[in-house]
Design a protein around this motif. Structure first.
Motif, PDB file in Angstrom:
ATOM      1  N   LEU A   3      -8.411  -5.767 -45.025  1.00  0.00           N
ATOM      2  CA  LEU A   3      -9.560  -5.533 -45.494  1.00  0.00           C
ATOM      3  C   LEU A   3     -10.101  -3.910 -44.991  1.00  0.00           C
ATOM      4  CD1 LEU A   3      -9.682  -8.680 -45.138  1.00  0.00           C
ATOM      5  CD2 LEU A   3     -12.396  -8.237 -45.937  1.00  0.00           C
ATOM      6  N   HIS A   4     -10.272  -3.304 -45.601  1.00  0.00           N
ATOM      7  CA  HIS A   4     -10.527  -1.840 -45.076  1.00  0.00           C
ATOM      8  C   HIS A   4     -12.132  -1.461 -45.397  1.00  0.00           C
ATOM      9  CE1 HIS A   4      -6.323  -1.081 -46.059  1.00  0.00           C
ATOM     10  NE2 HIS A   4      -6.435  -1.736 -47.190  1.00  0.00           N
ATOM     11  N   ARG A   5     -12.570  -0.783 -44.334  1.00  0.00           N
ATOM     12  CA  ARG A   5     -14.176  -0.499 -44.157  1.00  0.00           C
ATOM     13  C   ARG A   5     -14.399   0.698 -45.124  1.00  0.00           C
ATOM     14  NH1 ARG A   5     -12.796  -1.212 -38.654  1.00  0.00           N
ATOM     15  NH2 ARG A   5     -14.331  -2.669 -37.643  1.00  0.00           N
ATOM     16  N   ASP A   9     -21.764   0.727 -44.163  1.00  0.00           N
ATOM     17  CA  ASP A   9     -21.346  -0.226 -43.154  1.00  0.00           C
ATOM     18  C   ASP A   9     -21.679  -1.725 -43.449  1.00  0.00           C
ATOM     19  OD1 ASP A   9     -20.759  -1.255 -40.457  1.00  0.00           O
ATOM     20  OD2 ASP A   9     -22.837  -1.320 -40.100  1.00  0.00           O
ATOM     21  N   PHE A  12     -16.371  -3.870 -47.297  1.00  0.00           N
ATOM     22  CA  PHE A  12     -15.088  -4.007 -47.123  1.00  0.00           C
ATOM     23  C   PHE A  12     -14.262  -3.940 -48.636  1.00  0.00           C
ATOM     24  CE2 PHE A  12     -16.585  -4.878 -42.976  1.00  0.00           C
ATOM     25  CZ  PHE A  12     -15.598  -4.348 -42.041  1.00  0.00           C
ATOM     26  N   ASP A  38     -10.261  -8.212 -39.578  1.00  0.00           N
ATOM     27  CA  ASP A  38     -10.535  -6.936 -39.990  1.00  0.00           C
ATOM     28  C   ASP A  38     -12.067  -6.720 -39.916  1.00  0.00           C
ATOM     29  OD1 ASP A  38      -8.029  -6.360 -40.286  1.00  0.00           O
ATOM     30  OD2 ASP A  38      -7.749  -6.706 -42.503  1.00  0.00           O
ATOM     31  N   VAL A  39     -12.876  -7.885 -40.265  1.00  0.00           N
ATOM     32  CA  VAL A  39     -14.232  -7.811 -40.167  1.00  0.00           C
ATOM     33  C   VAL A  39     -14.963  -8.203 -39.046  1.00  0.00           C
ATOM     34  CG1 VAL A  39     -16.337  -8.639 -41.473  1.00  0.00           C
ATOM     35  CG2 VAL A  39     -14.306  -8.171 -42.767  1.00  0.00           C
ATOM     36  N   TYR A  72     -18.170 -12.395 -51.252  1.00  0.00           N
ATOM     37  CA  TYR A  72     -16.806 -11.762 -51.473  1.00  0.00           C
ATOM     38  C   TYR A  72     -16.659 -11.877 -52.770  1.00  0.00           C
ATOM     39  CZ  TYR A  72     -11.893 -11.581 -50.044  1.00  0.00           C
ATOM     40  OH  TYR A  72     -10.384 -11.233 -50.225  1.00  0.00           O
ATOM     41  N   TYR A 111     -16.183  -7.119 -50.302  1.00  0.00           N
ATOM     42  CA  TYR A 111     -17.053  -7.957 -49.208  1.00  0.00           C
ATOM     43  C   TYR A 111     -18.078  -7.131 -48.830  1.00  0.00           C
ATOM     44  CZ  TYR A 111     -18.836 -10.043 -45.197  1.00  0.00           C
ATOM     45  OH  TYR A 111     -20.066 -10.668 -44.304  1.00  0.00           O
ATOM     46  N   ARG A 205     -16.742  -5.620 -35.708  1.00  0.00           N
ATOM     47  CA  ARG A 205     -17.248  -4.974 -37.023  1.00  0.00           C
ATOM     48  C   ARG A 205     -17.418  -3.307 -36.888  1.00  0.00           C
ATOM     49  NH1 ARG A 205     -20.362  -6.790 -40.978  1.00  0.00           N
ATOM     50  NH2 ARG A 205     -20.612  -8.772 -39.928  1.00  0.00           N
TER      51      ARG A 205
END
Length: 206
Positions: A3-5, A9, A12, A38-39, A72, A111, A205
């Motif tokens: 999961l990529h930011r 903010d 994801f 990742d989160v 999600y 997400y 996070r």
């Protein structure tokens, strides 16, 4: 799965690993360990929703008042553009958005944390959308922002008269929703995120 930011903010984009063979392909739509890594915390799934939409439709923008609802979202059939808008008063990215294409080919998922709003529109003749929700439907806590708000100027791939529900079409603009006191506060959301992160083992996070 990773999961990529994204630039807002709490949003994801999940990229799965797809394993193709002569029969078709296999992938994980959701992985709790990868999500927590990742989160920063687990996703508690309280409800799973599914919708079918035809081209020209816009669904949204929808959010839930605090304690809110994280979502999600994935598109197992067809393709959509999903747009996440930061409606948290006081947020550094208030009023900004990120957009992602979720399709049956890329198998990506999006997400969005509590306090963020989102909406989507099909890129194909029909699209099926499935989303995991961290809480059940709470009609008294729904927050709706007009997806056609000219100040947001969102990149919808539809005609000037899209198919929308009466409630979505009558929804206030972001400015009007703020004036009516309908929007979540960024500090309250940050406190909620911190509590969720504190329940997790490891991960951050921020």
């Amino acid at each position: 799965m990773q999961l990529h930011r994204l630039d807002v903010d709490g949003a994801f984009l999940a990229d799965p690993v797809i394993y193709p063979d002569d029969r078709g392909h296999f992938l994980e739509l959701f992985s709790q360990p990868a999500f927590q890594r990742d989160v920063g915390h687990e996703l508690n799934v309280a409800q799973v929703n599914c919708s079918l939409s035809r081209r020209g439709t816009i669904r949204g923008l929808h959010a839930v008042a605090l304690p809110s609802q994280a979502r999600y979202v994935t598109c197992p059939q067809g393709g959509i553009i999903d747009i996440v808008v930061d409606i948290r008063l006081g947020s550094p990215t208030y009023g900004e958005y990120v957009a992602a294409e979720l399709t049956e080919t890329n198998r990506r998922a999006l997400y969005l944390a509590e306090g963020l709003a989102h909406g989507f529109a099909p890129l194909t003749d029909e699209a099926t959308v499935v989303y995991l929700c961290s809480s059940t439907w709470a009609p008294g806590r729904e927050v709706q922002i007009n997806a056609l708000d000219p100040e947001l100027n969102l990149p919808w791939p539809v005609t000037p008269e899209p198919l929308m529900s009466e409630k979505d079409r009558a929804a206030p603009t972001l400015r009007e929703a703020a004036e009516r006191g309908l929007l979540p506060d960024y500090r309250d959301c940050q406190e909620l995120y911190a509590r969720l992160d504190g329940l997790a083992v490891g991960g951050d996070r921020r």
